[in-house]
Design a protein around this motif. Structure first.
Motif, PDB file in Angstrom:
ATOM      1  N   UNK A  38     -12.270 -15.062 -17.232  1.00 14.46           N
ATOM      2  CA  UNK A  38     -12.503 -14.902 -15.802  1.00 14.46           C
ATOM      3  C   UNK A  38     -13.997 -14.874 -15.486  1.00 14.46           C
ATOM      4  N   UNK A  39     -14.779 -14.189 -16.309  1.00 19.13           N
ATOM      5  CA  UNK A  39     -16.234 -14.133 -16.112  1.00 19.13           C
ATOM      6  C   UNK A  39     -16.852 -15.510 -16.323  1.00 19.13           C
ATOM      7  N   UNK A  40     -16.390 -16.238 -17.339  1.00 16.75           N
ATOM      8  CA  UNK A  40     -16.899 -17.587 -17.596  1.00 16.75           C
ATOM      9  C   UNK A  40     -16.612 -18.503 -16.413  1.00 16.75           C
ATOM     10  N   UNK A  41     -15.447 -18.372 -15.815  1.00 16.08           N
ATOM     11  CA  UNK A  41     -15.113 -19.185 -14.650  1.00 16.08           C
ATOM     12  C   UNK A  41     -15.940 -18.838 -13.428  1.00 16.08           C
ATOM     13  N   UNK A  42     -16.252 -17.558 -13.264  1.00 18.89           N
ATOM     14  CA  UNK A  42     -17.013 -17.114 -12.100  1.00 18.89           C
ATOM     15  C   UNK A  42     -18.499 -17.433 -12.225  1.00 18.89           C
ATOM     16  N   UNK A  46     -20.679 -20.547 -20.781  1.00 13.77           N
ATOM     17  CA  UNK A  46     -19.774 -20.643 -21.923  1.00 13.77           C
ATOM     18  C   UNK A  46     -19.319 -19.259 -22.374  1.00 13.77           C
ATOM     19  N   UNK A  47     -18.079 -19.186 -22.836  1.00  9.30           N
ATOM     20  CA  UNK A  47     -17.516 -17.909 -23.290  1.00  9.30           C
ATOM     21  C   UNK A  47     -18.234 -17.360 -24.515  1.00  9.30           C
ATOM     22  N   UNK A  48     -18.869 -18.229 -25.304  1.00 14.09           N
ATOM     23  CA  UNK A  48     -19.567 -17.797 -26.510  1.00 14.09           C
ATOM     24  C   UNK A  48     -20.774 -16.917 -26.200  1.00 14.09           C
ATOM     25  N   UNK A  49     -21.337 -17.046 -25.010  1.00 12.05           N
ATOM     26  CA  UNK A  49     -22.542 -16.304 -24.635  1.00 12.05           C
ATOM     27  C   UNK A  49     -22.233 -15.027 -23.860  1.00 12.05           C
TER      28      UNK A  49
END
Length: 95
Positions: A38-42, A46-49
């Motif tokens: 959800x944070x990556x979309x907002x 990238x989710x890795x960071x």
């Protein structure tokens, strides 16, 4: 489930942004992976960071406070963050 940004702070020393979010959900406390997506979309990062520092849900409420650190690069993340026990002991893949 909705994610609402409460506060954003820039930490130039660690090359990261620190966010405080409010996560509205029905049912159980959301998993770290759900919040990370959800944070990556907002934030369009990238989710890795993204590192979830804390999920704080009060008993009986449908809202959870979430503290998140978002790094500029993978190198900055490795310099600033430590590896927790769960990440060290990843389950072996089934053959």
């Amino acid at each position: 489930m909705t994610l609402k940004k409460i506060q954003e702070t820039v930490s130039k020393f660690f090359n990261r942004k620190e966010y405080d979010f409010e996560y509205d959900s029905k049912g159980a406390t959301p998993s770290r992976d759900t919040i990370k997506k959800a944070v990556a979309g907002l934030t369009n990062i990238k989710e890795d960071l993204i590192i979830i520092k804390k999920i704080d849900q009060k008993y009986g409420l449908n809202k959870a406070g979430v503290k998140v650190n978002v790094y500029d690069s993978a190198e900055d993340l490795k310099k600033a963050e430590t590896i927790n026990k769960k990440q060290k002991k990843k389950p072996e893949e089934k053959k």
